[in-house]
Design a protein around this motif. Structure first.
Motif, short mmCIF file in Angstrom:
data_model
loop_
_atom_site.label_atom_id
_atom_site.label_comp_id
_atom_site.label_asym_id
_atom_site.label_seq_id
_atom_site.Cartn_x
_atom_site.Cartn_y
_atom_site.Cartn_z
N UNK A 20 0.83 -1.20 0.00
CA UNK A 20 0.00 0.00 0.00
C UNK A 20 0.87 1.26 0.00
N UNK A 21 0.61 2.17 -0.93
CA UNK A 21 1.43 3.35 -1.07
C UNK A 21 0.78 4.57 -0.42
N UNK A 22 1.64 5.55 -0.12
CA UNK A 22 1.20 6.80 0.48
C UNK A 22 2.17 7.88 0.04
N UNK A 23 1.66 9.04 -0.26
CA UNK A 23 2.54 10.14 -0.66
C UNK A 23 3.58 10.42 0.43
N UNK A 24 4.85 10.51 0.02
CA UNK A 24 5.95 10.71 0.99
C UNK A 24 5.84 9.71 2.13
N UNK A 25 5.88 8.44 1.79
CA UNK A 25 5.55 7.33 2.67
C UNK A 25 6.27 7.40 4.02
N UNK A 26 7.60 7.45 4.02
CA UNK A 26 8.35 7.40 5.28
C UNK A 26 8.12 8.65 6.12
N UNK A 27 8.02 9.79 5.48
CA UNK A 27 7.75 11.04 6.20
C UNK A 27 6.37 10.97 6.86
N UNK A 28 5.41 10.46 6.11
CA UNK A 28 4.04 10.33 6.66
C UNK A 28 4.02 9.40 7.85
N UNK A 29 4.80 8.31 7.78
CA UNK A 29 4.82 7.37 8.90
C UNK A 29 5.43 7.99 10.15
N UNK A 30 6.56 8.67 10.01
CA UNK A 30 7.22 9.25 11.18
C UNK A 30 6.40 10.40 11.75
N UNK A 31 5.69 11.12 10.90
CA UNK A 31 4.77 12.14 11.40
C UNK A 31 3.65 11.49 12.22
N UNK A 32 3.21 10.33 11.76
CA UNK A 32 2.21 9.56 12.49
C UNK A 32 2.74 9.14 13.86
N UNK A 33 4.01 8.71 13.90
CA UNK A 33 4.63 8.32 15.19
C UNK A 33 4.68 9.51 16.14
N UNK A 34 5.08 10.68 15.64
CA UNK A 34 5.17 11.87 16.47
C UNK A 34 3.80 12.26 17.00
N UNK A 35 2.79 12.19 16.15
CA UNK A 35 1.44 12.56 16.55
C UNK A 35 0.92 11.63 17.64
N UNK A 36 1.18 10.33 17.52
CA UNK A 36 0.72 9.38 18.53
C UNK A 36 1.47 9.56 19.85
#
Length: 369
Positions: free
Chosen positions: A274-290
């Protein structure tokens, strides 16, 4: 596990590997992960220096290093899972013992290459270490360089590959000084490289627009350190080192944007199709938010990965994994199968007594050497 599947008799070994490999070579290979009852008893009863301290409460079984027992007539393993992992790690453990610094250097390069393989997704764009060095050269500067610089429309990730595993003390002790000492040349070094590289690129006028956006750091390790956030290391484990780093380079980005991830979790993350725009950046932003909210904060990266894809993939849609991207080379497997086929052809039609004599000789070599 059925009892007959736990045993491999010496006649089978001879038929599969000899005469292509000498009996001495076969015995040497077996001894890396096997021992006689006496050898195994000595190995298990010997006290390792780290085990005399009261800081170790958890340690992996030593049978990982010797999962096979050499007995009369056959080799025996008590547990197939233990055997599989022991064989998988045997080469690494063996070469580390023989030439720690030399092998670690070569392994580190291979580990970095594998991280590069994991990053090779359509939704991840990145610079290699050599690309960053070229930017340094144009700007007339020198200094630490991260292994990868992932870039996107609204941010970037400095990625460091560290092919290291934690020692038992690092996993179990509550003493920050001991943890810091163990992490000095691995995770703490990775943080220093990330911070210095970000600082130098700020002064390089590199025209990388992603550097002006949100920044993250990711240290990918071979083993699981159970230390996920850079901010915890900065505040609780190595505050003096981080303070010195801040005095020298400032704070190119907040330490709560730096994370540590094992290669197993990194494979899991980047292996989902499953793809996401700027995949790794989006994931680490998700980690920070959580992690910013105590109610959603996670202990491990695996938990972040689970919630990230839970939000990304509908509940009725199955996860699809990318095809295997590992450092797989079928030439070795094919060569091994050719050896086995040739050896079996050699023994076909031979007197059973000849094969039996060779198996007895192999047993003798294993016991006396």
């Amino acid at each position: 596990m059925r009892a007959e599947n736990r045993r491999l008799n010496y006649i089978q070994i001879v038929k599969h590997l000899h005469p292509y490999y000498s009996l001495e070579t076969i015995a040497k290979s077996i001894r890396i992960i096997a021992g006689t009852p006496t050898q195994l008893q000595d190995f298990l009863s010997n006290t390792f220096p780290r085990e005399v301290t009261d800081t170790v409460t958890i340690a992996e079984t030593r049978l990982l290093h010797k999962p096979i027992l050499i007995t009369e007539g056959y080799l025996y393993c008590a547990d197939v899972t233990l055997l599989g992992r022991g064989i998988a790690e045997a080469a690494l453990n063996h070469f580390v013992r023989k030439n720690t610094s030399g092998f670690r250097k070569r392994f580190g390069l291979a580990f970095e290459h594998y991280v590069n393989v994991c990053l090779s997704r359509p939704d991840i764009s990145y610079f290699r270490e050599t690309d960053v060095e070229a930017i340094y050269k144009v700007a007339g500067i020198s200094g630490k360089v991260t292994d990868f610089l992932v870039t996107g429309d609204d941010g970037c990730v400095f990625v460091e590959a560290k092919g290291v595993v934690p020692r038992a003390e690092t996993l179990c002790t509550a003493n920050p000084y001991l943890i810091k000492r163990q992490l000095k040349d691995s995770i703490i070094k990775g943080i220093k490289q990330i911070v210095e590289c970000a600082f130098l690129l700020d002064g390089a006028s590199s025209q990388i627009s992603a550097l002006e956006k949100e920044r993250f750091g990711l240290i990918v390790t071979q083993g699981e350190f159970l230390l996920k956030r850079g901010i915890d290391i900065a505040q609780d484990i190595a505050p003096n080192e981080i303070k010195s780093l801040t005095v020298k380079f400032g704070e190119p980005f907040p330490y709560n944007n730096i994370f540590v991830c094992s290669i197993q979790d990194f494979e899991s993350l980047t292996g989902i199709a499953k793809q996401h725009s700027d995949f790794l950046i989006a994931f680490l932003r998700h980690c920070c938010r959580e992690d910013a909210n105590p109610a959603t904060m996670k202990m491990t990266m695996a938990q972040h990965i689970e919630t990230f894809f839970k939000d990304l993939i509908p509940a009725d849609e199955e996860y699809t994994r990318l095809e295997s991207r590992g450092l797989k080379d079928n030439r070795l497997f094919d060569k091994t199968m050719d050896v086995i086929t040739d050896c079996q052809a050699h023994w076909k039609g031979k007197l059973v007594s000849i094969t039996y004599d060779k198996s007895i000789e192999l047993q003798r070599i294993l016991k006396v050497s």
